[in-house]
Design a protein around this motif. Structure first.
Motif, short mmCIF file in Angstrom:
data_model
loop_
_atom_site.label_atom_id
_atom_site.label_comp_id
_atom_site.label_asym_id
_atom_site.label_seq_id
_atom_site.Cartn_x
_atom_site.Cartn_y
_atom_site.Cartn_z
N GLU A 200 37.13 37.75 34.92
CA GLU A 200 38.03 38.28 35.21
C GLU A 200 39.32 37.54 36.14
N ARG A 201 38.81 36.97 37.08
CA ARG A 201 39.57 36.00 37.86
C ARG A 201 40.02 34.90 37.21
N ARG A 204 42.86 36.38 35.05
CA ARG A 204 43.82 36.67 35.97
C ARG A 204 44.77 35.34 36.37
N ASP A 214 50.31 42.76 33.96
CA ASP A 214 49.50 43.54 35.09
C ASP A 214 48.52 44.58 34.87
N ARG A 217 42.92 44.52 32.47
CA ARG A 217 41.60 44.24 33.11
C ARG A 217 40.36 44.71 32.34
N HIS A 221 39.91 51.41 34.42
CA HIS A 221 40.12 51.64 35.91
C HIS A 221 41.16 52.98 35.94
N ASP A 249 34.29 49.77 34.91
CA ASP A 249 35.11 49.21 35.51
C ASP A 249 34.63 47.99 36.29
N LEU A 260 38.20 44.17 27.39
CA LEU A 260 39.57 44.43 27.81
C LEU A 260 40.33 45.86 27.49
#
Length: 422
Positions: A200-201, A204, A214, A217, A221, A249, A260
């Protein structure tokens, strides 16, 4: 002859208007008759277009609804991998040695009276193989051998996002066949090993923040569009029912090939960035997340968050779009789990092949998509295309199983027909 260009434009506009009317009529009919639970369509090119259909009293899909991307996720992970290739952190053709499963995996050749038979692969697995689904992995819902293996070895579903869900054997010698499967999920594990960060990082830093995506993810969530399943009966009837399907999540091992969630609007932004081969200008207004830069601690591709920067170098961009496989390798798939997918064969007259970003067509499509276009789909009957030559892209979203629903595929074809092309 001075009036000919104007007449041509008027004719094209009229043709497009007729195609839009056909699409919208068919879409409303499909939703009102409950062949589909809801639908959202988006296109961008010479003009932009958006259309949503939902049943009376039902929950609509909008451009800002969080949806499960399913295998649309693969496009994000593939793009992150290619940006890392440009940064010198990943070699497309070097043997992968830093992921244990890829070093030690065996080929499941079949079953006999004594049980499973295995062979030792002769060829090391590479990132190019994982990107093009030629590493030898598959999906259990497409391969009965893998379904049996998963049952006998208690391999958890990929929806669990547990690391053990990737511990499946190969079904072919690496580099010898195209088999759609978990290759992009395993590529996500490779990226984590190379960067020392979570997937995920990595997404991102290298894709999501530079493009201003934005909403995207792993895991919804919060509220997301409801999933449905469609059951077919012997008398030809079918019925939609709610389906409890949701990725976690906080995944143990993020599913780069299917985990995703995000909005349809953000997915179209990704497609438009691919079409332009650059990151769009981001707002720096208060409340807008700042793009990551080389100072964030991540390796720099000239600074992945710089606005307007190319997504890929020219050489790699051309390589990423190129058909990678011998003719005939991308073949129809037969379902091993009808509740997940129907049999599918995507528009064979286009000459299906595979690029480093997804399926590509080697011949002009029935609605004028130029050779070298990009197309792929998500298990929940969501589909997209990118046509670089005609400068257009589009996507159709539903949230329903099984995959390759004939009605959804027909609507996707009608949607592409709405885009004016010369």
């Amino acid at each position: 002859m001075s009036g000919a260009p104007s007449e041509s434009r008027e004719s094209s506009a009229a043709s497009s208007a007729e195609a839009i009317a056909r699409f919208e009529s068919a879409a409303r009919s499909a939703v009102e008759s409950r062949r589909l639970p809801a639908l959202l369509a988006l296109t961008a090119g010479r003009e932009t277009y958006s259309f949503s259909a939902s049943p009376p009293g039902g929950e609509p899909l909008s451009e800002e609804t969080v949806v499960w991307y399913a295998s649309l996720s693969k496009t994000f992970t593939a793009l992150a991998a290619l940006r890392l290739v440009d940064a010198g952190l990943l070699d497309l053709d070097a043997p992968i040695t830093d992921v244990t499963h890829l070093r030690e995996v065996r080929i499941l050749t079949g079953y006999d009276a004594s049980g499973a038979r295995y062979a030792v692969p002769r060829t090391p697995i590479t990132a190019r193989m994982l990107l093009t689904h030629t590493a030898g992995f598959g999906y259990d819902f497409l391969e009965s051998r893998l379904g049996r293996y998963a049952r006998e070895h208690a391999v958890p579903s990929r929806v669990s996002s547990r690391a053990a869900s990737l511990e499946l054997p190969l079904i072919a010698e690496p580099g010898t066949q195209w088999n759609y499967g978990i290759g992009i999920d395993l590529l996500g594990v490779v990226l984590e090993a190379r960067c020392g960060e979570t997937l995920e990082r990595i997404l991102r830093t290298w894709v999501l923040d530079p493009l201003g995506l934005d909403s995207v993810r792993f895991g919804p969530h919060g509220p997301a569009a409801p999933m449905h399943s469609r059951t077919r009966y012997e008398d030809g009837s079918a019925r939609l029912a709610p389906l409890d399907l949701r990725y976690p999540d906080d995944p143990e091992q993020a599913a780069g090939g299917g985990g995703l969630y995000g909005t349809p609007r953000d997915f179209l932004r990704l497609l438009r960035a691919l079409l332009a081969d650059s990151a769009p200008q981001r707002s720096n207004a208060p409340g807008s997340p700042a793009p990551h830069s080389a100072d964030s601690g991540s390796p720099a591709l000239g600074s992945p968050g710089i606005t307007g920067a190319p997504l890929l170098s020219p050489v790699l961009s051309a390589e990423a779009r190129r058909a990678q496989l011998p003719a005939g390798w991308v073949s129809p798939r037969r379902s091993a789990l009808p509740t997940s997918t129907e049999d599918w064969d995507f528009i064979p007259e286009q000459g299906d092949n595979w690029s480093l970003l997804g399926m590509t067509n080697t011949r002009t499509g029935p609605h004028g998509r130029a050779p070298g276009g990009l197309m792929w789909a998500g298990l929940c009957n969501s589909y997209f295309w990118v046509d670089w030559e005609n400068r257009d892209c589009g996507a159709l979203f539903t949230q329903m199983l099984p995959f390759a629903d004939p009605c959804a595929l027909e609507l996707f074809s009608l949607l592409e027909a709405t885009v004016p092309r010369t």
